[in-house]
Motif scaffolding. Structure first.
Motif, PDB file in Angstrom:
ATOM      1  N   GLU A  32       0.491  -1.045  -0.091  1.00  0.00           N
ATOM      2  CA  GLU A  32       0.207  -0.530   0.119  1.00  0.00           C
ATOM      3  C   GLU A  32       0.676   1.222   0.033  1.00  0.00           C
ATOM      4  O   GLU A  32       1.551   1.614   0.856  1.00  0.00           O
ATOM      5  CB  GLU A  32      -0.809   0.009   1.444  1.00  0.00           C
ATOM      6  N   GLU A  43      -4.405   3.337  -2.152  1.00  0.00           N
ATOM      7  CA  GLU A  43      -5.836   4.335  -1.416  1.00  0.00           C
ATOM      8  C   GLU A  43      -5.441   6.023  -2.040  1.00  0.00           C
ATOM      9  O   GLU A  43      -4.074   6.306  -2.335  1.00  0.00           O
ATOM     10  CB  GLU A  43      -4.733   4.485   0.339  1.00  0.00           C
ATOM     11  N   HIS A  91      -3.385   8.627  -0.090  1.00  0.00           N
ATOM     12  CA  HIS A  91      -2.137   8.233  -0.683  1.00  0.00           C
ATOM     13  C   HIS A  91      -1.988   8.788  -1.927  1.00  0.00           C
ATOM     14  O   HIS A  91      -0.562   9.689  -1.626  1.00  0.00           O
ATOM     15  CB  HIS A  91      -1.837   7.286   0.135  1.00  0.00           C
ATOM     16  N   ASP A 132      -7.888   1.187  -1.410  1.00  0.00           N
ATOM     17  CA  ASP A 132      -8.172   1.599   0.584  1.00  0.00           C
ATOM     18  C   ASP A 132      -9.136   2.939   0.043  1.00  0.00           C
ATOM     19  O   ASP A 132      -8.822   3.722  -0.388  1.00  0.00           O
ATOM     20  CB  ASP A 132      -7.807   1.766   1.301  1.00  0.00           C
ATOM     21  N   ASP A 147     -10.825   2.202   4.117  1.00  0.00           N
ATOM     22  CA  ASP A 147     -10.000   2.863   5.341  1.00  0.00           C
ATOM     23  C   ASP A 147      -9.895   4.637   5.930  1.00  0.00           C
ATOM     24  O   ASP A 147      -9.473   5.312   5.156  1.00  0.00           O
ATOM     25  CB  ASP A 147      -8.329   2.636   4.409  1.00  0.00           C
TER      26      ASP A 147
HETATM   27 CO    CO Z   1      -4.741   2.766   3.899  1.00  0.00          CO
END
Ligand code: CO
Ligand code: XUL
Length: 488
Positions: free
Chosen positions: A284, A320, A323, A348, A390
Motif C-alpha cells: 500500500e 488508497e 495516499h 483503500d 479506510d
Molecule cells: Co490504508
C-alpha cells in the motif's frame, strides 16, 4: 414468559460496574439499556448470563430506497442486486469495513482525547472488549450488507507490552471467536495486515530497522499474521510501511534498509505460500506520514521495487485515494499506473482534503473522483480485492448513527461512481476520442514503431524527408470535461 413485567429498583452487579446503565427487570430477564453515545441493548438473566446483545438497537438494516428517498438511514444509489455491465453492484463493489477506524478509533488526535465511545460496553484493553468489537462489527456489517472486513493484528486484540507470546495466544483466541461468530454468515476477511508502526520497538522501522532484533519481531508478527490470513481465508495480505523510510540520510543506510525490506517480503511470500496462502500480497504505497520519506512512495516506485527483487508475481498494489493525493497524484493516476502494470489489486476507499497536508481518511463523498476511479477499475476488469473503507468519521461526528452515515455516504458515492463510469464507457465518446488521438500509430511509420520493426536511423530519415511535421491535433480537454459533465 408470563407477559408480566416488573420494574424493580436497580441493585446488581452490572450496574455497579457500569455507570450510565439502566436496568429493567422483566420477569426473570434483565434488559440493560446503556444510556450513552452507543446505546447497547443487553438481554441477560438475573445471574448475569448474557443471551442477546444488540449494539445498534436504534438502527434497522439499511435498505435501498432510491434517490427520491429522504430517509438518512437508506441507500440512495447502492442497490446490491442491480446489474451494471453484466455484474451486480455487489459484485463490482466488494466493500469492506476497516476494523481500526470503525471499531477502534475514538476520534482522538494530538490535540485532544476521543469523542466517540468505542467501548461497546466493555473495558478497553480486555479480551471481553476485543470480543464485543467482533460482535458489534458483525452486527454493523450485517445491517449495512457489507461482506468483508480488514484488520491489523493489534486492532483485534490488545497487544501485551512485555511478551509477544501472550499477544499471539490472544490472537489465537480471537480468530477462533471470529470464525465461530461469522460461521453461517457471508462475512469474510478481505485482507489482514500487521501493525509494525505503533509499538515503540518500530521507531526506526520494521523491515528497515537498524536493529536486527526488531527485524525479527517484524518477522514474528508477519508469520503470525500470515497464519491468521490462512485461518480466516483472507483474500489478501497487506504491507503498509508507515515507518519504512527515513527522516534524514545523515543516519540512514538506504540501500541496506531497502534490501532488508525486500528480504522480509521474500520470507513472507515463501512462508505464506508454504502454509497455503493463495491470495495476493499487497503493497500500500504512501509517500509520507508518519515518516518524512517513505520507501513505498507511490505505485510506480513500489512496482519498480517489486520487479527489482523478483516479487512482482506475488504482489499487487492496494491503492488508497488519500495516499495518492499526498504523493501529488490523483487517485485515478495511481489506479492507472497499477492497472497498466498488471498490479491493480485492491483499494483503500477514502478521500483526503487537499487543503490539509495529512492523511485525513475521510469517507469518500466526491462523486467525480469515484466515477473516474470506477472508470479505471471497470477498464481493468475489476479488482481481485475490494474497496476497503479506510475511512473515519470527523471527530465531532461521534454517535453510532454517524458510523452508519459514514458508510452510507461511502457506499452510495461509489455506487453512483460505478453507475456514471459505466455510462461513460457505454457512451463511448471518451474512449473513441482517445483511440482516435493515437491513430497515427495504426499504419505507416507509426505501426512500425508499435511493432518495433523500425530503427532510429529509419525514423530520423523519415523526419528529415518531411522537413517539418504538422502540429498534433488538439487535446480537447475542455470538450472532454464537458462530455463527462453531460453524462453526469
Ligand atoms: Co490504508
Ligand atoms: C495508513 C493506512 C493504513 C493501512 C494499513 O495511512 O492507510 O491503515 O491501510 O496498515
Amino acid at each position: 414468559n408470563t407477559g408480566i413485567a416488573i420494574l424493580t429498583s436497580i441493585n446488581n452487579k452490572i450496574t455497579d460496574i457500569w455507570p450510565n446503565i439502566s436496568v429493567i427487570i422483566i420477569n426473570k430477564w434483565k434488559v440493560v439499556y446503556k444510556l450513552y453515545s452507543n446505546n447497547i441493548l443487553i438481554i441477560a438473566n438475573l445471574k448475569g448470563d448474557v443471551f442477546m446483545k444488540e449494539f445498534f438497537p436504534n438502527i434497522s438494516p439499511i435498505k435501498f430506497e432510491g434517490s427520491e428517498s429522504k430517509n438518512p438511514l437508506s441507500f440512495k444509489y447502492y442497490d446490491a442486486k442491480r446489474v451494471i455491465m453484466g455484474k451486480t453492484m455487489e459484485e463490482h463493489l466488494s466493500f469492506a469495513m476497516a476494523w481500526w477506524h470503525n471499531l477502534c478509533a475514538s476520534g482522538a488526535d494530538m490535540f485532544g482525547q476521543g469523542t466517540a465511545d468505542k467501548g461497546f460496553g466493555e473495558n478497553q484493553g480486555t479480551m471481553e472488549h476485543a470480543k464485543a468489537k467482533v460482535d458489534a462489527g458483525i452486527e454493523f456489517m450485517q445491517k449495512l450488507g457489507i461482506k468483508y472486513y480488514c484488520f491489523h493484528d493489534t486492532d483485534i486484540v490488545p497487544e501485551d507490552q512485555e511478551d509477544i507470546n501472550v499477544t499471539n495466544a490472544r490472537l489465537d483466541e480471537i480468530t477462533d471467536y471470529i470464525l465461530e461468530k461469522t460461521k453461517g454468515t457471508d462475512i469474510k476477511c478481505l485482507w489482514t495486515t500487521c501493525n509494525m508502526f505503533s509499538n515503540p520497538r518500530f521507531m526506526n522501522g520494521a523491515g528497515s530497522s537498524n536493529s536486527a532484533d526488531v527485524f525479527c519481531f517484524a518477522a514474528a508478527q508477519a508469520k503470525k499474521g500470515l497464519e491468521n490470513a490462512v485461518k480466516l481465508g483472507a483474500k489478501g495480505f497487506v504491507f503498509w510501511g508507515g515507518r519504512e523510510g527515513y527522516e534524514t540520510l545523515l543516519n540512514t543506510d538506504m540501500k541496506l534498509e531497502e534490501e532488508n525490506i525486500a528480504t522480509l517480503f521474500t520470507m513472507c511470500r515463501d512462508y505464506g505460500r508454504s502454509i497455503g496462502f493463495k491470495g495476493d500480497f499487497y503493497i500500500e504505497p504512501k509517500p509520507k506520514e508518519p515518516m518524512k520519506h517513505q520507501y513505498d512512495f507511490d505505485a510506480a516506485t513500489a512496482i519498480g521495487f517489486l520487479r527489482k527483487y523478483g516479487l512482482d508475481k506475488d504482489f499487487k498494489m492496494n491503492i488508497e485515494a488519500n495516499h495518492a493525493t499526498l504523493a501529488g497524484h490523483t487517485f485515478q493516476h495511481e489506479l492507472r499506473v497499477s492497472a497498466i502494470n498488471g498490479m491493480l489489486g485492491s483499494v483503500d476507499a477514502n478521500q483526503g482534503d487537499t487543503l490539509l497536508g495529512w492523511d485525513t481518511d475521510q469517507f469518500p463523498t466526491n462523486v467525480y473522483d469515484t466515477t473516474l476511479a470506477m472508470y479505471e477499475i471497470l477498464k481493468a476488469g475489476g479488482l481481485s480485492g475490494g474497496l476497503n473503507f479506510d475511512s473515519k468519521n470527523r471527530r465531532p461526528s461521534n454517535t453510532a448513527e454517524d458510523m452508519f452515515y459514514g458508510f452510507i455516504a461511502g457506499m452510495d458515492t461509489f455506487a453512483l461512481g460505478l453507475i456514471k463510469a459505466a455510462q461513460i464507457i457505454e457512451d463511448g465518446r471518451i474512449d473513441e476520442f482517445v483511440k482516435e488521438r493515437y491513430s497515427s500509430y495504426n499504419s505507416g511509420i507509426g505501426e512500425k514503431i508499435r511493432n518495433r520493426s523500425v530503427t532510429l536511423v529509419e525514423c530520423a530519415e523519415y523526419a528529415l524527408k518531411m522537413k517539418k511535421p504538422e502540429l498534433p491535433e488538439s487535446g480537447r480537454q475542455e470538450y472532454l470535461e464537458t462530455v463527462v459533465n453531460n453524462i453526469f
